[in-house]
Design an enzyme around this catalytic site. Sequence first.
Site, short mmCIF file in Angstrom:
data_model
loop_
_atom_site.label_atom_id
_atom_site.label_comp_id
_atom_site.label_asym_id
_atom_site.label_seq_id
_atom_site.Cartn_x
_atom_site.Cartn_y
_atom_site.Cartn_z
N ASP A 1 0.35 -1.07 0.18
CA ASP A 1 -0.21 0.49 -0.28
C ASP A 1 0.82 1.50 0.42
O ASP A 1 2.25 1.12 0.11
CB ASP A 1 -1.12 0.13 1.33
CG ASP A 1 -1.05 -0.53 2.25
OD1 ASP A 1 1.05 -0.46 2.86
OD2 ASP A 1 -1.34 -0.84 3.35
N ASN B 1 -7.45 -2.49 14.25
CA ASN B 1 -8.58 -2.83 13.72
C ASN B 1 -8.70 -4.03 13.19
O ASN B 1 -9.52 -4.70 12.73
CB ASN B 1 -9.50 -1.69 13.42
CG ASN B 1 -8.26 -0.98 12.08
OD1 ASN B 1 -8.03 -1.76 11.89
ND2 ASN B 1 -8.76 -0.32 11.55
#
Length: 245
Positions: free
Chosen positions: A67, A134
Amino acid sequence: MQIIVTENYERSCEIAAKMIADVVRAKPDARLGLATGGTAGAVYANLIKEYREGRLDFSKVSTINLDEYIGLPPEHPQSYRYYMDHNLFNHVNIDKQNTYVVSGMGDIEQNVADFRRKVQEEPVDIQLLGIGANGHIAFNEPDSVLKEKAHVVELTESTVKANSRFFDSIDEVPRKAITMGIREIMSAKSLVLVATGKEKAQAVRGLIMGDVIDSRNPSTVIKLHHNATVIIDNALYELVASQKD
Ligand code: PGA
């Protein structure tokens, strides 16, 4: 999915590095899938050590990263291209032409298309992964759905907050990124995920305990991979075991 519990974080990173190094030793022109972040950095320190001690040769290796932030140029110290150069590539004998980090600048739609094409060129032999508090992998954030292919993502507040430790202030953290998609990550021949830190206990519990695949904890998809290894230290494991669902 293989789960390795180690005595400490340093040992986890050593084991992950050894797995990557073994792939390169067996296949000198291996394609490595690379990650960024605090955990990946410690894995790279071990790879650099192996290289310096003459046990590893990167001359034929190619890499692709998971990313990149949108809006940070490659020379920005928090861009992932800069991170990779400074945490690994500048310290080993890799040909930088053979390294790929998607650009977060310019024509983003075009960059995403290039990224998708690049992923498909050749399978990744081993993909290094971190995990967000998360449960994100790469920047695939918890959501009602997961995306197969590279795409633009709006970062969650939790990720922006977690990553603000690398910036002078939270306002400087980009709100958007380009990330590899779930199917692309899963197309690697092997996956190695390293997790540490008490803030990750809930996400890691979802990953290593129970049999649920849940898009609200994207890491759980790696349970479907035929050759995935999760490495966690004992301190995190004990916390995970004591958590409630
Ligand atoms: P960290 O990040 O290694 O810096 O904790 C992992 C991730 O968010 O994927």
